[in-house]
Design an enzyme around this catalytic site. Structure first.
Site, short mmCIF file in Angstrom:
data_model
loop_
_atom_site.label_atom_id
_atom_site.label_comp_id
_atom_site.label_asym_id
_atom_site.label_seq_id
_atom_site.Cartn_x
_atom_site.Cartn_y
_atom_site.Cartn_z
N THR A 1 -17.77 -51.64 1.60
CA THR A 1 -17.83 -50.24 2.05
C THR A 1 -19.12 -49.64 1.50
OG1 THR A 1 -15.42 -50.03 2.10
CG2 THR A 1 -16.61 -47.97 1.83
N ASP B 1 -5.94 -52.57 6.25
CA ASP B 1 -5.57 -51.45 5.38
C ASP B 1 -4.17 -50.92 5.70
OD1 ASP B 1 -7.60 -51.35 3.56
OD2 ASP B 1 -8.80 -49.87 4.61
#
Ligand code: GLY
Length: 547
Positions: free
Chosen positions: A357, A399
């Protein structure tokens, strides 16, 4: 001032600021550039969140451009015939891809806060894709780690396995051409040639995203989640991020006037205060596993979880002398949270470590600010590149909780609240933050690192506010991380002095040494002298610079 994970992205932001662009313009240019130069972390094939602060009105806004599950997604899509999770299905390849939101999100940010023409903001990214850039050791390490996934897709392998050693250039002409199309028409990602290529890619390989999914995607402006700490106001992302809820919850758990004052005076050398910090993290992540999910699908008790009353209740459980084991720490009950009966607490399982990320932040001369975190999730996302477009697709479906109680690639467990459903947003930990003091800009913070994002961002704030560190020191300082499951608290090399560590171990804390650490935090602070300071984490390749 700009701070991003790559010098080319920071330079892109500064170029735009020099041309009179707003913080939003510069952040957009940096986001597109990161999509080119940090493909293993984040990109236009993924999604994210941005906080925006307008200095003239003191208005804080939160933009959600997180990916959503395709309409054809099902609750059991990552289970085998016996109901067991097949973890790689949510991590590698076409089935792991959620509908991307980055381009739509940047378009929305530009529509509200942009000053310069859209097309100009993509030029630095187009140049970087056309001319190429020298890859770093971090790039090569990420390739090494995700080699199998990249090798499974010939297009991804052709592009990303080409650089062999540090300094080799990664040139991405197909991505440059895609970015040119987006520069001409911001909707080109969701409709037309590029969208057709994504749908064809899915059709050929059993992925789920359709033309309707792409066409229907819309980013969402959300009410930011704000709370006080000392004389500042911290504002960050509400659900579907868990980041804001748990950052504020941990602040509330700490902030009884005793632990935070001890942290302020003794810093990382007060074992009693660090004991409280670790136990606060343990409680917050236990709650995360049960109560957090997409607010369009589940009622997330945001107010209760971040309330001083709930913090006071949970603080009483913390034994000042001894660490608790994670199995003794439960998520808050519906009674404690003032709610009707809720979902069960899932069982605990082991963890895998993976950071990725990208966080970036820009503050312009008027003190408008952007704090933006975006991602393709796991390193190099799904490992799938849409043929002919250079677009690397995310694996954000990981996720979701594939099954309640079974950890994802960050070792995070989740419950019913975060189960897979069509059109649902997978729960995130991304925590872009902007803090104000007296309605004026004070600081930004944020980080990558999956489950560690929330605690890294929290510690960056504590380092600035309580230890009077400047921006660079705050992102450089050693970190701790505790996420309920697993039991051990992660600590960086030299993260604790020997005496403090021994004292914590005597209290029953178990530590796992995490080498040179995790995260790649970025931070901008306005110092007491009114001058902006930028900090780029030395753990990464980033750069902070100003004009
Ligand atoms: N994909 C990491 C996160 O959103 O938390």
């Amino acid at each position: 001032m700009a701070a991003t994970a790559h010098p080319l992205a920071t330079d892109a932001a500064l170029t735009i600021l020099k041309q009179g662009g707003s913080a939003a313009d510069a952040a957009i240019a940096a986001t597109f550039t990161i999509s080119v130069v940090e493909p293993f972390s984040a990109g236009i094939g993924g999604g994210g969140f941005a906080m925006h602060f307008s200095s003239s009105t003191s208005q804080m806004e939160a933009l959600d451009f997180r990916e959503v599950a395709p309409q054809a997604a099902t609750r059991s899509m990552y289970l085998d015939g016996q109901g067991a999770v097949v973890p790689e299905r949510a991590v590698d390849g076409w089935l792991s891809v959620a509908v991307p939101g980055t381009v739509a999100g940047l378009k929305a940010l530009h529509a509200k806060h942009g000053k310069l023409p859209w097309a100009r903001l993509l030029q630095p990214a187009i140049r970087a894709a056309d001319a190429g850039f020298a890859v770093s050791d971090h790039y090569l390490e990420s390739v090494q780690w995700r080699r199998a996934a990249l090798e499974a897709d010939p297009e991804a392998a052709r592009i990303f396995l080409a650089p062999q050693q540090r300094g080799d250039r990664l040139v991405q002409p197909e991505l440059a051409s895609t970015l040119r199309a987006i520069a001409t028409n911001a909707d080109a990602f969701q409709r037309g040639r590029i969208a057709r290529a994504i749908v064809a890619e899915m059709g050929t390989h059993g992925g789920l995203i359709t033309a309707q999914d792409l066409d229907a995607y819309r980013p969402t402006w959300r009410e930011p989640l704000c709370g006080p700490y000392r004389d500042i106001t911290l504002c960050t992302m509400p659900p579907p991020s868990s980041g804001g809820v748990h950052l504020l919850q941990m602040i509330r758990l700490l902030d009884d006037g005793i632990a935070t004052n001890a942290l302020k005076s003794a810093g990382w050398h007060d074992d009693a205060a660090l004991h409280r910090l670790i136990e606060s993290m343990r409680i917050a992540y236990a709650d995360r596993a049960v109560w957090l999910g997409d607010p369009a699908f589940v009622d997330v008790p945001v107010t209760a979880l971040t309330s001083p009353a709930y913090a006071a209740l949970r603080r009483k459980e913390i034994d000042p002398a001894h660490a608790r084991t994670s199995k003794d720490v439960k998520a808050g009950t519906p009674e404690q949270l003032g709610l009707p009966a809720g979902p069960p607490v899932p069982p605990m399982k082991a963890v895998r470590d993976v950071p990725h990320t990208s966080h970036l932040t820009v503050v312009d001369k008027d003190r408008n600010a952007v704090s933006l975190t975006f991602t393709v999730n796991y390193g190099f996302g799904s490992g799938v590149v849409v043929k002919g477009t250079g677009i690397l697709l995310n694996d954000e479906m990981d996720d979701f909780a594939a099954a309640p109680g079974v950890p994802n690639s960050y070792g995070l467990v989740g419950g019913e609240a975060n189960s897979v459903a069509p059109g649902k947003i997978p729960l995130s930990s991304m925590t872009p933050l902007i803090a104000t003091r007296g309605g004026r800009f004070f600081m930004t913070a944020g980080a990558p690192g999956g489950s560690t994002i929330i605690t890294t961002t929290l510690q960056t704030v504590l380092h600035v506010v309580d230890y009077d560190m400047d921006a660079q020191a705050a992102v450089s300082a050693p970190r701790l991380h505790q996420q309920w499951v697993p039991e051990a608290t992660r600590v960086e090399v030299n993260g604790l002095d020997t005496g403090t560590r021994r004292a914590l171990e005597k209290r029953g804390h178990v530590f796992k040494d995490s080498g040179n650490g995790w995260g790649n935090a970025m931070c901008i602070v306005e110092g007491d002298d009114g001058v902006l300071q930028g900090g780029a984490d030395p753990r990464g390749d980033g750069k902070a610079a100003g004009l």
